[in-house]
Design a protein around this motif. Structure first.
Motif, PDB file in Angstrom:
ATOM      1  N   ASP A 171       0.783  -1.226   0.000  1.00  0.00           N
ATOM      2  CA  ASP A 171       0.000   0.000   0.000  1.00  0.00           C
ATOM      3  C   ASP A 171       0.820   1.285   0.000  1.00  0.00           C
ATOM      4  OD1 ASP A 171       0.828  -0.116   2.634  1.00  0.00           O
ATOM      5  OD2 ASP A 171      -1.125   0.335   3.479  1.00  0.00           O
ATOM      6  N   THR A 172       2.149   1.198   0.135  1.00  0.00           N
ATOM      7  CA  THR A 172       2.965   2.414   0.073  1.00  0.00           C
ATOM      8  C   THR A 172       4.252   2.147  -0.707  1.00  0.00           C
ATOM      9  OG1 THR A 172       4.246   1.968   2.084  1.00  0.00           O
ATOM     10  CG2 THR A 172       2.158   3.186   2.345  1.00  0.00           C
ATOM     11  N   GLN A 173       4.829   3.213  -1.222  1.00  0.00           N
ATOM     12  CA  GLN A 173       6.101   3.094  -1.917  1.00  0.00           C
ATOM     13  C   GLN A 173       7.194   2.657  -0.935  1.00  0.00           C
ATOM     14  OE1 GLN A 173       6.922   6.199  -4.742  1.00  0.00           O
ATOM     15  NE2 GLN A 173       9.109   5.957  -4.471  1.00  0.00           N
ATOM     16  N   GLU A 174       7.109   3.121   0.297  1.00  0.00           N
ATOM     17  CA  GLU A 174       8.073   2.721   1.330  1.00  0.00           C
ATOM     18  C   GLU A 174       8.004   1.221   1.581  1.00  0.00           C
ATOM     19  OE1 GLU A 174      11.055   2.625   4.042  1.00  0.00           O
ATOM     20  OE2 GLU A 174      10.539   4.272   2.703  1.00  0.00           O
ATOM     21  N   GLU A 175       6.795   0.672   1.635  1.00  0.00           N
ATOM     22  CA  GLU A 175       6.647  -0.774   1.822  1.00  0.00           C
ATOM     23  C   GLU A 175       7.252  -1.527   0.640  1.00  0.00           C
ATOM     24  OE1 GLU A 175       3.244  -4.257   2.301  1.00  0.00           O
ATOM     25  OE2 GLU A 175       2.635  -2.149   2.469  1.00  0.00           O
ATOM     26  N   LEU A 176       7.032  -1.031  -0.572  1.00  0.00           N
ATOM     27  CA  LEU A 176       7.631  -1.658  -1.753  1.00  0.00           C
ATOM     28  C   LEU A 176       9.150  -1.612  -1.657  1.00  0.00           C
ATOM     29  CD1 LEU A 176       7.439  -2.991  -4.522  1.00  0.00           C
ATOM     30  CD2 LEU A 176       7.130  -0.700  -5.516  1.00  0.00           C
TER      31      LEU A 176
END
Length: 158
Positions: A20-25
């Motif tokens: 759900d977030t670019q940080e998680e990716l």
């Protein structure tokens, strides 16, 4: 690591996980041994046609699949009407004379700008997109009022 290899790993992560977030990716990439800058990851997301879609359980990145298609430009226009695109991405709209201000989910303003710019509407002079805010400049106040009404109609039908 080659760009093509990195992007294939990103595709697989998006296909197989709810991210759900670019940080998680970015964190998932690190776990599989891929380090990249935020700017490179943002560019990869754009080039791969990854957008956030809204689902009952939350907002998650989705990869558009289309044969021989590696860039998002034009894909939304080809697959969705402008009204459907507005309905999918606009959370609120307001107007200041001949400028329309649209709020979207984080990371969606540029996708909406691409769809609007590509619609070929002569009354729209251009767009400027931030992360979640889009400015649409129209030829005149009447054009802006009409397009604002169109946007409101689209989001109210959602």
């Amino acid at each position: 690591m080659k760009k093509q290899d990195r992007q294939e790993i990103i595709r697989e992560l998006i296909r197989n996980n709810k991210i759900d977030t670019q940080e998680e990716l970015s964190q998932r990439l690190i776990k599989v041994g891929v380090t990249t800058t935020q700017a490179t990851l943002s560019r990869d997301i754009r080039e791969l046609g990854i957008i956030k879609n809204r689902f009952d359980e939350g907002n998650f990145y989705t990869l558009f699949e289309q044969a021989d298609h590696t860039e998002n430009s034009g894909f939304i226009r080809a697959s969705m009407s402008l009204s459907a695109t507005l309905s999918a991405y606009v959370s609120s709209v307001s107007r200041a004379v001949f400028i329309i201000i649209v709020h979207t989910g984080l990371g969606e303003a540029d996708l909406l700008a691409t769809a609007i710019d590509g619609s070929g509407r002569p009354e729209i002079l251009g767009t400027i997109a931030g992360a979640d805010t889009l400015l649409i400049t129209c030829q005149d106040e009447t054009s802006a009022a009409n397009f604002e009404r169109e946007i409101r109609d689209a989001i109210q039908s959602n």
